[in-house]
Design a protein around this motif. Sequence first.
Motif, PDB file in Angstrom:
ATOM      1  N   ASN A  76      -1.400  24.071  -9.869  1.00 50.07           N
ATOM      2  CA  ASN A  76      -1.927  25.297 -10.461  1.00 50.07           C
ATOM      3  C   ASN A  76      -3.432  25.341 -10.257  1.00 50.07           C
ATOM      4  O   ASN A  76      -4.180  24.577 -10.859  1.00 50.07           O
ATOM      5  N   MET A  77      -3.887  26.255  -9.428  1.00 44.42           N
ATOM      6  CA  MET A  77      -5.310  26.356  -9.120  1.00 44.42           C
ATOM      7  C   MET A  77      -6.128  26.851 -10.310  1.00 44.42           C
ATOM      8  O   MET A  77      -7.361  26.790 -10.288  1.00 44.42           O
ATOM      9  N   LEU A  78      -5.470  27.328 -11.355  1.00 43.81           N
ATOM     10  CA  LEU A  78      -6.171  27.835 -12.535  1.00 43.81           C
ATOM     11  C   LEU A  78      -6.093  26.871 -13.705  1.00 43.81           C
ATOM     12  O   LEU A  78      -6.307  27.258 -14.847  1.00 43.81           O
ATOM     13  N   HIS A  79      -5.768  25.601 -13.417  1.00 45.67           N
ATOM     14  CA  HIS A  79      -5.575  24.674 -14.541  1.00 45.67           C
ATOM     15  C   HIS A  79      -6.875  24.349 -15.263  1.00 45.67           C
ATOM     16  O   HIS A  79      -6.868  24.087 -16.458  1.00 45.67           O
ATOM     17  N   HIS A  80      -8.017  24.350 -14.558  1.00 50.59           N
ATOM     18  CA  HIS A  80      -9.328  24.173 -15.182  1.00 50.59           C
ATOM     19  C   HIS A  80      -9.352  22.998 -16.152  1.00 50.59           C
ATOM     20  O   HIS A  80      -9.355  23.154 -17.372  1.00 50.59           O
ATOM     21  N   GLU A  81      -9.303  21.820 -15.591  1.00 52.33           N
ATOM     22  CA  GLU A  81      -9.358  20.598 -16.396  1.00 52.33           C
ATOM     23  C   GLU A  81      -8.212  20.521 -17.398  1.00 52.33           C
ATOM     24  O   GLU A  81      -8.384  20.126 -18.550  1.00 52.33           O
ATOM     25  N   ASN A  82      -7.025  20.958 -16.967  1.00 47.92           N
ATOM     26  CA  ASN A  82      -5.791  20.860 -17.756  1.00 47.92           C
ATOM     27  C   ASN A  82      -5.762  21.795 -18.956  1.00 47.92           C
ATOM     28  O   ASN A  82      -4.939  21.637 -19.847  1.00 47.92           O
ATOM     29  N   SER A 124       0.834  -1.206   0.000  1.00 46.78           N
ATOM     30  CA  SER A 124       0.000   0.000   0.000  1.00 46.78           C
ATOM     31  C   SER A 124       0.869   1.257   0.000  1.00 46.78           C
ATOM     32  O   SER A 124       0.546   2.252  -0.654  1.00 46.78           O
ATOM     33  N   GLY A 125       1.998   1.194   0.748  1.00 46.15           N
ATOM     34  CA  GLY A 125       2.928   2.317   0.743  1.00 46.15           C
ATOM     35  C   GLY A 125       3.553   2.522  -0.626  1.00 46.15           C
ATOM     36  O   GLY A 125       3.767   3.655  -1.071  1.00 46.15           O
ATOM     37  N   GLU A 126       3.821   1.424  -1.320  1.00 46.39           N
ATOM     38  CA  GLU A 126       4.379   1.533  -2.672  1.00 46.39           C
ATOM     39  C   GLU A 126       3.337   2.070  -3.653  1.00 46.39           C
ATOM     40  O   GLU A 126       3.688   2.718  -4.644  1.00 46.39           O
ATOM     41  N   PHE A 127       2.064   1.815  -3.379  1.00 42.56           N
ATOM     42  CA  PHE A 127       0.997   2.415  -4.194  1.00 42.56           C
ATOM     43  C   PHE A 127       1.058   3.934  -4.076  1.00 42.56           C
ATOM     44  O   PHE A 127       0.880   4.649  -5.065  1.00 42.56           O
ATOM     45  N   GLU A 128       1.324   4.440  -2.878  1.00 49.41           N
ATOM     46  CA  GLU A 128       1.479   5.890  -2.703  1.00 49.41           C
ATOM     47  C   GLU A 128       2.653   6.413  -3.544  1.00 49.41           C
ATOM     48  O   GLU A 128       2.561   7.478  -4.167  1.00 49.41           O
ATOM     49  N   ASP A 129       3.755   5.654  -3.563  1.00 44.69           N
ATOM     50  CA  ASP A 129       4.911   6.060  -4.375  1.00 44.69           C
ATOM     51  C   ASP A 129       4.549   6.087  -5.854  1.00 44.69           C
ATOM     52  O   ASP A 129       4.981   6.981  -6.600  1.00 44.69           O
ATOM     53  N   LEU A 130       3.770   5.100  -6.278  1.00 45.40           N
ATOM     54  CA  LEU A 130       3.328   5.047  -7.673  1.00 45.40           C
ATOM     55  C   LEU A 130       2.499   6.270  -8.024  1.00 45.40           C
ATOM     56  O   LEU A 130       2.709   6.916  -9.073  1.00 45.40           O
ATOM     57  N   ILE A 131       1.557   6.625  -7.150  1.00 43.67           N
ATOM     58  CA  ILE A 131       0.701   7.791  -7.412  1.00 43.67           C
ATOM     59  C   ILE A 131       1.527   9.066  -7.406  1.00 43.67           C
ATOM     60  O   ILE A 131       1.287   9.987  -8.206  1.00 43.67           O
ATOM     61  N   LEU A 132       2.530   9.139  -6.529  1.00 42.84           N
ATOM     62  CA  LEU A 132       3.419  10.304  -6.520  1.00 42.84           C
ATOM     63  C   LEU A 132       4.076  10.487  -7.887  1.00 42.84           C
ATOM     64  O   LEU A 132       4.123  11.601  -8.430  1.00 42.84           O
ATOM     65  N   GLU A 133       4.568   9.403  -8.465  1.00 41.47           N
ATOM     66  CA  GLU A 133       5.239   9.500  -9.770  1.00 41.47           C
ATOM     67  C   GLU A 133       4.253   9.882 -10.868  1.00 41.47           C
ATOM     68  O   GLU A 133       4.584  10.659 -11.774  1.00 41.47           O
ATOM     69  N   ARG A 145       3.916  13.694 -13.271  1.00 40.59           N
ATOM     70  CA  ARG A 145       3.850  13.831 -14.728  1.00 40.59           C
ATOM     71  C   ARG A 145       2.669  14.697 -15.173  1.00 40.59           C
ATOM     72  O   ARG A 145       2.581  15.050 -16.352  1.00 40.59           O
ATOM     73  N   GLU A 146       1.758  15.015 -14.251  1.00 35.91           N
ATOM     74  CA  GLU A 146       0.595  15.810 -14.631  1.00 35.91           C
ATOM     75  C   GLU A 146       1.008  17.255 -14.911  1.00 35.91           C
ATOM     76  O   GLU A 146       1.784  17.837 -14.143  1.00 35.91           O
ATOM     77  N   PRO A 147       0.513  17.866 -15.977  1.00 36.28           N
ATOM     78  CA  PRO A 147       0.945  19.217 -16.339  1.00 36.28           C
ATOM     79  C   PRO A 147       0.547  20.281 -15.329  1.00 36.28           C
ATOM     80  O   PRO A 147       1.160  21.344 -15.273  1.00 36.28           O
ATOM     81  N   TRP A 148      -0.475  20.011 -14.511  1.00 34.61           N
ATOM     82  CA  TRP A 148      -0.946  21.019 -13.567  1.00 34.61           C
ATOM     83  C   TRP A 148      -0.305  20.891 -12.185  1.00 34.61           C
ATOM     84  O   TRP A 148      -0.564  21.688 -11.302  1.00 34.61           O
ATOM     85  N   VAL A 149       0.545  19.869 -11.989  1.00 35.25           N
ATOM     86  CA  VAL A 149       1.221  19.651 -10.716  1.00 35.25           C
ATOM     87  C   VAL A 149       2.655  20.166 -10.823  1.00 35.25           C
ATOM     88  O   VAL A 149       3.384  19.820 -11.743  1.00 35.25           O
ATOM     89  N   PHE A 150       3.054  20.995  -9.853  1.00 33.43           N
ATOM     90  CA  PHE A 150       4.399  21.565  -9.870  1.00 33.43           C
ATOM     91  C   PHE A 150       5.364  20.799  -8.972  1.00 33.43           C
ATOM     92  O   PHE A 150       6.540  20.719  -9.271  1.00 33.43           O
ATOM     93  N   SER A 151       4.878  20.263  -7.885  1.00 33.18           N
ATOM     94  CA  SER A 151       5.716  19.431  -7.024  1.00 33.18           C
ATOM     95  C   SER A 151       4.809  18.553  -6.185  1.00 33.18           C
ATOM     96  O   SER A 151       3.671  18.922  -5.880  1.00 33.18           O
ATOM     97  N   VAL A 152       5.309  17.398  -5.810  1.00 31.13           N
ATOM     98  CA  VAL A 152       4.529  16.478  -4.979  1.00 31.13           C
ATOM     99  C   VAL A 152       5.487  15.735  -4.064  1.00 31.13           C
ATOM    100  O   VAL A 152       6.575  15.330  -4.476  1.00 31.13           O
TER     101      VAL A 152
END
Length: 342
Positions: free
Chosen positions: A230-236, A190-199, A203-210
């Motif tokens: 980015n709070m203004l990403h509006h569905e990417n 389950s902890g590795e699932f969190e690592d997977l989601i982090l990666e 890669r999402e264009p609206w995420v700057f750091s995680v």
Amino acid sequence: MFHMYQGNILGAVSYCPDDFSFDSPELSVWVDKIRDFIGEDESYVANIRMNPDWLFFRSFSGEFSVFKSTHISGLLKEIAAKNDTAETIIGVTSNVEIINDIRTTISFKDEEFAKDLLVELGDASDLKVISQENQLLFISNHHVVIKYTNCGLESVAEEKELIRLRQQKEISLLFGDQKFEWNIIDRQASGEFEDLILELLDREPWVFSVKKVAPTNQGDNGRDLICEYNMLHHENRVSKGAESIKLGKMIIQCKTNLKHSKTTSIGKSGVDMPSTLFDYRPDGYMLVVNTQTTRDLTEMLERQRDRKEQNAILWWNAFDVEDRLRKYPDILARYRHIVDYA
């Protein structure tokens, strides 16, 4: 060692005089063939030498050199063959060569250039290639073509991205209808699932750091991951690098069903979203599960989104995660022990 045996290596002997010239009938015929191939306006220098015996041509505008020496090319070709331990990945514009964790590229365009040039010079023998940081050596039975080009880290990074995009398309065509199987069997998985989601989020264009809040064996108070987005990403519709950017903090909770669990979905009782929102007052909230959300949980998320108390309320179920894994096979390769094609 080279200085001691350079005569043998280069094919020179001490009892013969060094004969060096910029003009000879043999050199002129050889240079004319090269100029016919690359064009008359090339800026170049050429010479002929006896002891060691070679013809040499260097193009300054074309950024390559070629010399004719059966002795030197034969020796280099033999050394290259004996030390050929490279792993090769066929890329999009180049082959990526890996030797002892050193990575270089061999451009298809440069290799084709060398082959065509050698055919023009009447040398159609097989080539051995030695790749270095800033040049490629194409070695035939009688010639060596040296192409000055960037084939080091920057070139490898560019080719890796082209390969990744190609893999995305290939996987979409070949495995787009193939289902995934999850193999989350314990808390560590389950902890590795969190690592997977982090990666995936990274890669999402609206995420700057995680970032992960705490190690798997420590409590996180309902916050598995925290990201700046980015709070203004509006569905990417606005991506990284755009002018319309407003940074916000988002809390991500990751919930998993173990492989042998009797339940097949995540419900309201398994998610502490209300207390998390109350305690930390984030700009956004996201829930990620490896199965499905129940109807009651989905309705709770929708109601919270409709209240507009947060900038964004998002949730990914197994379909959303798997869709992104198809796009990023490099990430999937690192987590195949917890998820893979069925």
